[in-house]
Design a protein around this motif. Structure first.
Motif, mmCIF file in Angstrom:
data_model
loop_
_atom_site.group_PDB
_atom_site.id
_atom_site.type_symbol
_atom_site.label_atom_id
_atom_site.label_comp_id
_atom_site.label_asym_id
_atom_site.label_seq_id
_atom_site.Cartn_x
_atom_site.Cartn_y
_atom_site.Cartn_z
ATOM 1 N N GLY A 75 -18.671 87.345 82.160
ATOM 2 C CA GLY A 75 -19.166 88.336 83.106
ATOM 3 C C GLY A 75 -19.442 87.784 84.494
ATOM 4 O O GLY A 75 -19.859 88.519 85.381
ATOM 5 N N LYS A 76 -19.231 86.490 84.694
ATOM 6 C CA LYS A 76 -19.409 85.841 86.010
ATOM 7 C C LYS A 76 -20.788 86.104 86.618
ATOM 8 O O LYS A 76 -20.922 86.396 87.803
ATOM 9 C CB LYS A 76 -18.325 86.284 86.983
ATOM 10 C CG LYS A 76 -16.939 85.864 86.585
ATOM 11 C CD LYS A 76 -15.940 86.262 87.645
ATOM 12 C CE LYS A 76 -14.540 85.871 87.231
ATOM 13 N NZ LYS A 76 -13.552 86.295 88.215
ATOM 14 N N ASN A 77 -21.837 85.971 85.815
ATOM 15 C CA ASN A 77 -23.196 86.166 86.303
ATOM 16 C C ASN A 77 -23.563 85.045 87.281
ATOM 17 O O ASN A 77 -23.590 83.878 86.889
ATOM 18 C CB ASN A 77 -24.159 86.177 85.112
ATOM 19 C CG ASN A 77 -25.588 86.452 85.498
ATOM 20 O OD1 ASN A 77 -26.045 86.096 86.577
ATOM 21 N ND2 ASN A 77 -26.310 87.092 84.598
ATOM 22 N N SER A 106 -17.386 80.828 77.358
ATOM 23 C CA SER A 106 -16.977 82.092 77.958
ATOM 24 C C SER A 106 -16.082 82.866 77.003
ATOM 25 O O SER A 106 -15.359 82.281 76.206
ATOM 26 C CB SER A 106 -16.219 81.838 79.264
ATOM 27 O OG SER A 106 -15.870 83.072 79.863
ATOM 28 N N GLN A 107 -16.139 84.163 77.124
ATOM 29 C CA GLN A 107 -15.253 85.009 76.341
ATOM 30 C C GLN A 107 -13.863 85.078 76.965
ATOM 31 O O GLN A 107 -12.901 85.418 76.299
ATOM 32 C CB GLN A 107 -15.835 86.425 76.225
ATOM 33 C CG GLN A 107 -17.109 86.462 75.410
ATOM 34 C CD GLN A 107 -17.693 87.851 75.327
ATOM 35 O OE1 GLN A 107 -16.955 88.834 75.218
ATOM 36 N NE2 GLN A 107 -19.003 87.949 75.386
ATOM 37 N N SER A 108 -13.764 84.747 78.253
ATOM 38 C CA SER A 108 -12.474 84.833 78.944
ATOM 39 C C SER A 108 -12.323 83.663 79.906
ATOM 40 O O SER A 108 -13.256 83.339 80.654
ATOM 41 C CB SER A 108 -12.381 86.139 79.727
ATOM 42 O OG SER A 108 -11.255 86.146 80.569
ATOM 43 N N VAL A 109 -11.143 83.073 79.936
ATOM 44 C CA VAL A 109 -10.859 81.988 80.878
ATOM 45 C C VAL A 109 -10.994 82.488 82.315
ATOM 46 O O VAL A 109 -11.333 81.728 83.216
ATOM 47 C CB VAL A 109 -9.464 81.385 80.619
ATOM 48 C CG1 VAL A 109 -8.362 82.384 80.901
ATOM 49 C CG2 VAL A 109 -9.260 80.123 81.430
ATOM 50 N N ASP A 110 -10.774 83.772 82.544
ATOM 51 C CA ASP A 110 -10.867 84.343 83.885
ATOM 52 C C ASP A 110 -12.293 84.331 84.429
ATOM 53 O O ASP A 110 -12.500 84.492 85.636
ATOM 54 C CB ASP A 110 -10.325 85.771 83.909
ATOM 55 C CG ASP A 110 -8.836 85.831 83.611
ATOM 56 O OD1 ASP A 110 -8.127 84.853 83.948
ATOM 57 O OD2 ASP A 110 -8.387 86.832 83.036
#
Length: 75
Positions: A9-11, A32-36
């Motif tokens: 979520g990029k908090n 992280s759930q996503s590499v992005d």
């Protein structure tokens, strides 16, 4: 001694806390759930990617346990 930061979520607060942990010499484990969600300038740091379901969280638990054990043995 070890800080686990979930970048999902990029908090911004998570990245701030990770930076503080790095600056005071703590070991940081990024997950992280996503590499992005891992910023390009942190992708050189080993991170654990996980799925937010039963199987994914079990795998994350196993991987985190192993990583923490390795870090503690280094000390």
């Amino acid at each position: 001694q070890i800080v686990v930061c979930d970048c999902s979520g990029k908090n911004p607060n998570v990245f701030y806390e990770a930076g503080i942990a790095h600056s005071i010499g703590k070991d940081v484990i990024l997950i992280s759930q996503s590499v992005d969600d891992i910023p390009f300038d942190l992708r050189h740091i080993r991170y654990l990617q996980y799925l937010n379901n039963g199987e994914g969280l079990k795998r994350l638990d196993d991987e985190l346990s192993g990583r923490i054990k390795t870090l503690l043995e280094k000390k």
